[in-house]
Design a protein around this motif. Structure first.
Motif, PDB file in Angstrom:
ATOM      1  N   THR A 132       0.823  -1.209   0.000  1.00  0.00           N
ATOM      2  CA  THR A 132       0.000   0.000   0.000  1.00  0.00           C
ATOM      3  C   THR A 132       0.855   1.255   0.000  1.00  0.00           C
ATOM      4  O   THR A 132       0.568   2.221  -0.715  1.00  0.00           O
ATOM      5  N   GLY A 133       1.911   1.263   0.810  1.00  0.00           N
ATOM      6  CA  GLY A 133       2.781   2.436   0.877  1.00  0.00           C
ATOM      7  C   GLY A 133       3.410   2.757  -0.460  1.00  0.00           C
ATOM      8  O   GLY A 133       3.494   3.928  -0.867  1.00  0.00           O
ATOM      9  N   TYR A 134       3.849   1.721  -1.175  1.00  0.00           N
ATOM     10  CA  TYR A 134       4.449   1.932  -2.488  1.00  0.00           C
ATOM     11  C   TYR A 134       3.424   2.488  -3.480  1.00  0.00           C
ATOM     12  O   TYR A 134       3.744   3.329  -4.320  1.00  0.00           O
ATOM     13  N   LYS A 135       2.199   2.000  -3.383  1.00  0.00           N
ATOM     14  CA  LYS A 135       1.135   2.495  -4.255  1.00  0.00           C
ATOM     15  C   LYS A 135       0.868   3.971  -3.988  1.00  0.00           C
ATOM     16  O   LYS A 135       0.686   4.767  -4.917  1.00  0.00           O
ATOM     17  N   HIS A 136       0.839   4.347  -2.716  1.00  0.00           N
ATOM     18  CA  HIS A 136       0.613   5.744  -2.364  1.00  0.00           C
ATOM     19  C   HIS A 136       1.763   6.621  -2.855  1.00  0.00           C
ATOM     20  O   HIS A 136       1.546   7.750  -3.309  1.00  0.00           O
ATOM     21  N   ASP A 137       2.993   6.114  -2.754  1.00  0.00           N
ATOM     22  CA  ASP A 137       4.147   6.858  -3.260  1.00  0.00           C
ATOM     23  C   ASP A 137       4.011   7.103  -4.757  1.00  0.00           C
ATOM     24  O   ASP A 137       4.322   8.191  -5.257  1.00  0.00           O
ATOM     25  N   GLY A 138       3.537   6.079  -5.468  1.00  0.00           N
ATOM     26  CA  GLY A 138       3.339   6.213  -6.910  1.00  0.00           C
ATOM     27  C   GLY A 138       2.274   7.249  -7.226  1.00  0.00           C
ATOM     28  O   GLY A 138       2.407   8.026  -8.177  1.00  0.00           O
ATOM     29  N   ASP A 139       1.215   7.274  -6.412  1.00  0.00           N
ATOM     30  CA  ASP A 139       0.153   8.265  -6.615  1.00  0.00           C
ATOM     31  C   ASP A 139       0.695   9.678  -6.412  1.00  0.00           C
ATOM     32  O   ASP A 139       0.345  10.600  -7.154  1.00  0.00           O
ATOM     33  N   ARG A 140       1.552   9.852  -5.388  1.00  0.00           N
ATOM     34  CA  ARG A 140       2.125  11.176  -5.135  1.00  0.00           C
ATOM     35  C   ARG A 140       3.030  11.619  -6.279  1.00  0.00           C
ATOM     36  O   ARG A 140       3.023  12.792  -6.670  1.00  0.00           O
ATOM     37  N   LEU A 141       3.809  10.673  -6.825  1.00  0.00           N
ATOM     38  CA  LEU A 141       4.681  11.020  -7.946  1.00  0.00           C
ATOM     39  C   LEU A 141       3.865  11.435  -9.171  1.00  0.00           C
ATOM     40  O   LEU A 141       4.222  12.379  -9.878  1.00  0.00           O
ATOM     41  N   ARG A 142       2.767  10.719  -9.416  1.00  0.00           N
ATOM     42  CA  ARG A 142       1.919  11.079 -10.553  1.00  0.00           C
ATOM     43  C   ARG A 142       1.271  12.447 -10.338  1.00  0.00           C
ATOM     44  O   ARG A 142       1.116  13.227 -11.282  1.00  0.00           O
ATOM     45  N   GLU A 143       0.908  12.736  -9.084  1.00  0.00           N
ATOM     46  CA  GLU A 143       0.321  14.036  -8.784  1.00  0.00           C
ATOM     47  C   GLU A 143       1.336  15.148  -9.008  1.00  0.00           C
ATOM     48  O   GLU A 143       1.018  16.200  -9.570  1.00  0.00           O
ATOM     49  N   GLN A 144       2.585  14.912  -8.573  1.00  0.00           N
ATOM     50  CA  GLN A 144       3.633  15.911  -8.773  1.00  0.00           C
ATOM     51  C   GLN A 144       3.918  16.114 -10.256  1.00  0.00           C
ATOM     52  O   GLN A 144       4.148  17.241 -10.711  1.00  0.00           O
ATOM     53  N   ALA A 145       3.898  15.003 -11.009  1.00  0.00           N
ATOM     54  CA  ALA A 145       4.134  15.113 -12.453  1.00  0.00           C
ATOM     55  C   ALA A 145       3.026  15.919 -13.125  1.00  0.00           C
ATOM     56  O   ALA A 145       3.280  16.706 -14.047  1.00  0.00           O
ATOM     57  N   SER A 146       1.787  15.755 -12.640  1.00  0.00           N
ATOM     58  CA  SER A 146       0.672  16.506 -13.217  1.00  0.00           C
ATOM     59  C   SER A 146       0.827  18.000 -12.943  1.00  0.00           C
ATOM     60  O   SER A 146       0.442  18.840 -13.760  1.00  0.00           O
ATOM     61  N   LEU A 147       1.409  18.348 -11.767  1.00  0.00           N
ATOM     62  CA  LEU A 147       1.653  19.759 -11.451  1.00  0.00           C
ATOM     63  C   LEU A 147       2.709  20.343 -12.384  1.00  0.00           C
ATOM     64  O   LEU A 147       2.601  21.496 -12.820  1.00  0.00           O
ATOM     65  N   LEU A 148       3.740  19.549 -12.711  1.00  0.00           N
ATOM     66  CA  LEU A 148       4.761  20.019 -13.645  1.00  0.00           C
ATOM     67  C   LEU A 148       4.167  20.259 -15.026  1.00  0.00           C
ATOM     68  O   LEU A 148       4.588  21.162 -15.752  1.00  0.00           O
ATOM     69  N   ASP A 149       3.181  19.438 -15.390  1.00  0.00           N
ATOM     70  CA  ASP A 149       2.538  19.612 -16.684  1.00  0.00           C
ATOM     71  C   ASP A 149       1.754  20.920 -16.758  1.00  0.00           C
ATOM     72  O   ASP A 149       1.493  21.444 -17.844  1.00  0.00           O
ATOM     73  N   LYS A 150       1.348  21.442 -15.588  1.00  0.00           N
ATOM     74  CA  LYS A 150       0.580  22.686 -15.550  1.00  0.00           C
ATOM     75  C   LYS A 150       1.481  23.920 -15.552  1.00  0.00           C
ATOM     76  O   LYS A 150       1.001  25.040 -15.689  1.00  0.00           O
ATOM     77  N   ALA A 151       2.793  23.714 -15.372  1.00  0.00           N
ATOM     78  CA  ALA A 151       3.726  24.836 -15.357  1.00  0.00           C
ATOM     79  C   ALA A 151       3.804  25.492 -16.734  1.00  0.00           C
ATOM     80  O   ALA A 151       3.724  24.818 -17.764  1.00  0.00           O
ATOM     81  N   ARG A 152       3.970  26.814 -16.749  1.00  0.00           N
ATOM     82  CA  ARG A 152       4.065  27.531 -18.018  1.00  0.00           C
ATOM     83  C   ARG A 152       5.447  27.383 -18.644  1.00  0.00           C
ATOM     84  O   ARG A 152       5.602  27.521 -19.862  1.00  0.00           O
ATOM     85  N   ASP A 153       6.451  27.130 -17.820  1.00  0.00           N
ATOM     86  CA  ASP A 153       7.816  26.970 -18.335  1.00  0.00           C
ATOM     87  C   ASP A 153       7.995  25.569 -18.909  1.00  0.00           C
ATOM     88  O   ASP A 153       7.413  24.599 -18.415  1.00  0.00           O
ATOM     89  N   ALA A 154       8.821  25.491 -19.944  1.00  0.00           N
ATOM     90  CA  ALA A 154       9.164  24.187 -20.511  1.00  0.00           C
ATOM     91  C   ALA A 154      10.139  23.501 -19.555  1.00  0.00           C
ATOM     92  O   ALA A 154      11.169  24.064 -19.196  1.00  0.00           O
ATOM     93  N   ILE A 155       9.796  22.314 -19.117  1.00  0.00           N
ATOM     94  CA  ILE A 155      10.635  21.572 -18.184  1.00  0.00           C
ATOM     95  C   ILE A 155      11.080  20.282 -18.854  1.00  0.00           C
ATOM     96  O   ILE A 155      10.257  19.453 -19.259  1.00  0.00           O
ATOM     97  N   VAL A 156      12.394  20.124 -18.961  1.00  0.00           N
ATOM     98  CA  VAL A 156      12.977  18.933 -19.576  1.00  0.00           C
ATOM     99  C   VAL A 156      13.961  18.324 -18.584  1.00  0.00           C
ATOM    100  O   VAL A 156      14.813  19.035 -18.035  1.00  0.00           O
ATOM    101  N   VAL A 157      13.843  17.040 -18.340  1.00  0.00           N
ATOM    102  CA  VAL A 157      14.745  16.340 -17.432  1.00  0.00           C
ATOM    103  C   VAL A 157      15.517  15.303 -18.236  1.00  0.00           C
ATOM    104  O   VAL A 157      14.941  14.581 -19.054  1.00  0.00           O
ATOM    105  N   ARG A 158      16.822  15.245 -17.998  1.00  0.00           N
ATOM    106  CA  ARG A 158      17.650  14.261 -18.688  1.00  0.00           C
ATOM    107  C   ARG A 158      18.470  13.486 -17.675  1.00  0.00           C
ATOM    108  O   ARG A 158      18.721  13.953 -16.563  1.00  0.00           O
ATOM    109  N   ASP A 159      18.930  12.288 -18.067  1.00  0.00           N
ATOM    110  CA  ASP A 159      19.773  11.498 -17.184  1.00  0.00           C
ATOM    111  C   ASP A 159      21.249  11.808 -17.461  1.00  0.00           C
ATOM    112  O   ASP A 159      21.574  12.716 -18.230  1.00  0.00           O
ATOM    113  N   LEU A 160      22.143  11.044 -16.822  1.00  0.00           N
ATOM    114  CA  LEU A 160      23.578  11.303 -16.969  1.00  0.00           C
ATOM    115  C   LEU A 160      24.091  11.020 -18.373  1.00  0.00           C
ATOM    116  O   LEU A 160      25.188  11.459 -18.740  1.00  0.00           O
TER     117      LEU A 160
END
Length: 208
Positions: A132-160
């Protein structure tokens, strides 16, 4: 793990163990025998009580309660897994249960057959882990990602390796590519007309 026909009282074959993070309830639910003696019997572990909020005695009294605790809309997943296990398959499924206190919990159920010396399946052993805890963590990450989608600035994340791992809606509007088109691709190939200039800038940042 399965829907047992009878519940045996001997010691569980596997000890319950505590999980990690926000979901500490991890246990072996039962070991179900497919051959006599006695066919269909189930040996629950003590962790069953922590996961389900119900006593082992209640499982002894009503073997079907193992399945009854699962939400009705998830029982088909469980039933298919039981059939596959009895045919010798290994299963790894997720479903929701309702604890005795009315709380909903997510369970990851992994089970595998144990064969005797002749190769015949004698029992199925499984673990039921509270995720259950892992599922809730996943829900929070999806919620945070949805907030980034609402940002007016272009946000790009890259790995190493300079591969794009996130591309928000504003980036789609600014650059004209959708996230599906660019995620996984190298940044310089999409955003820079002179990749060598990008590489020099990255190297400069690393050195400073």
């Amino acid at each position: 793990v399965g829907t047992p026909n009878a519940i045996r009282r001997p010691r569980p074959c596997v000890k319950a163990r505590r999980g990690s993070g926000s979901s500490p309830r991890t246990s072996t639910t039962c070991s179900t025998r497919l051959r006599s003696p006695p066919a269909g019997s189930c040996t629950p572990a003590p962790g069953y009580e922590r996961v389900s909020g119900r006593t082992v005695e209640s499982l002894y009294a009503n073997a079907d309660s193992l399945r009854d605790n699962i939400l009705p809309e998830d029982r088909a997943i469980f039933d298919k897994a039981v059939s596959r296990r009895r045919a010798g398959g290994i299963t790894d499924i997720e479903y929701r249960i309702v604890r005795a206190d009315g709380e909903f919990r997510w369970i990851r159920d992994h089970a595998y057959p144990v064969r005797g010396t002749t190769g015949t399946i004698e029992r199925v052993v499984g673990t039921a882990r509270d995720i259950t805890g892992y599922k809730h963590d996943g829900d929070r990450l999806r919620e945070q990602a949805s907030l980034l989608d609402k940002a007016r600035d272009a946000i790009v994340v890259r790995d190493l390796d300079s591969r794009i791992t996130y591309w928000n809606k504003s980036a789609e509007r600014l650059y004209g590519w959708t996230a599906d088109e660019v995620v996984g691709r190298v940044v310089e190939a999409n955003l820079y007309t002179e990749p060598s200039a990008y590489r020099r800038a990255v190297e400069h940042v690393r050195l400073t």
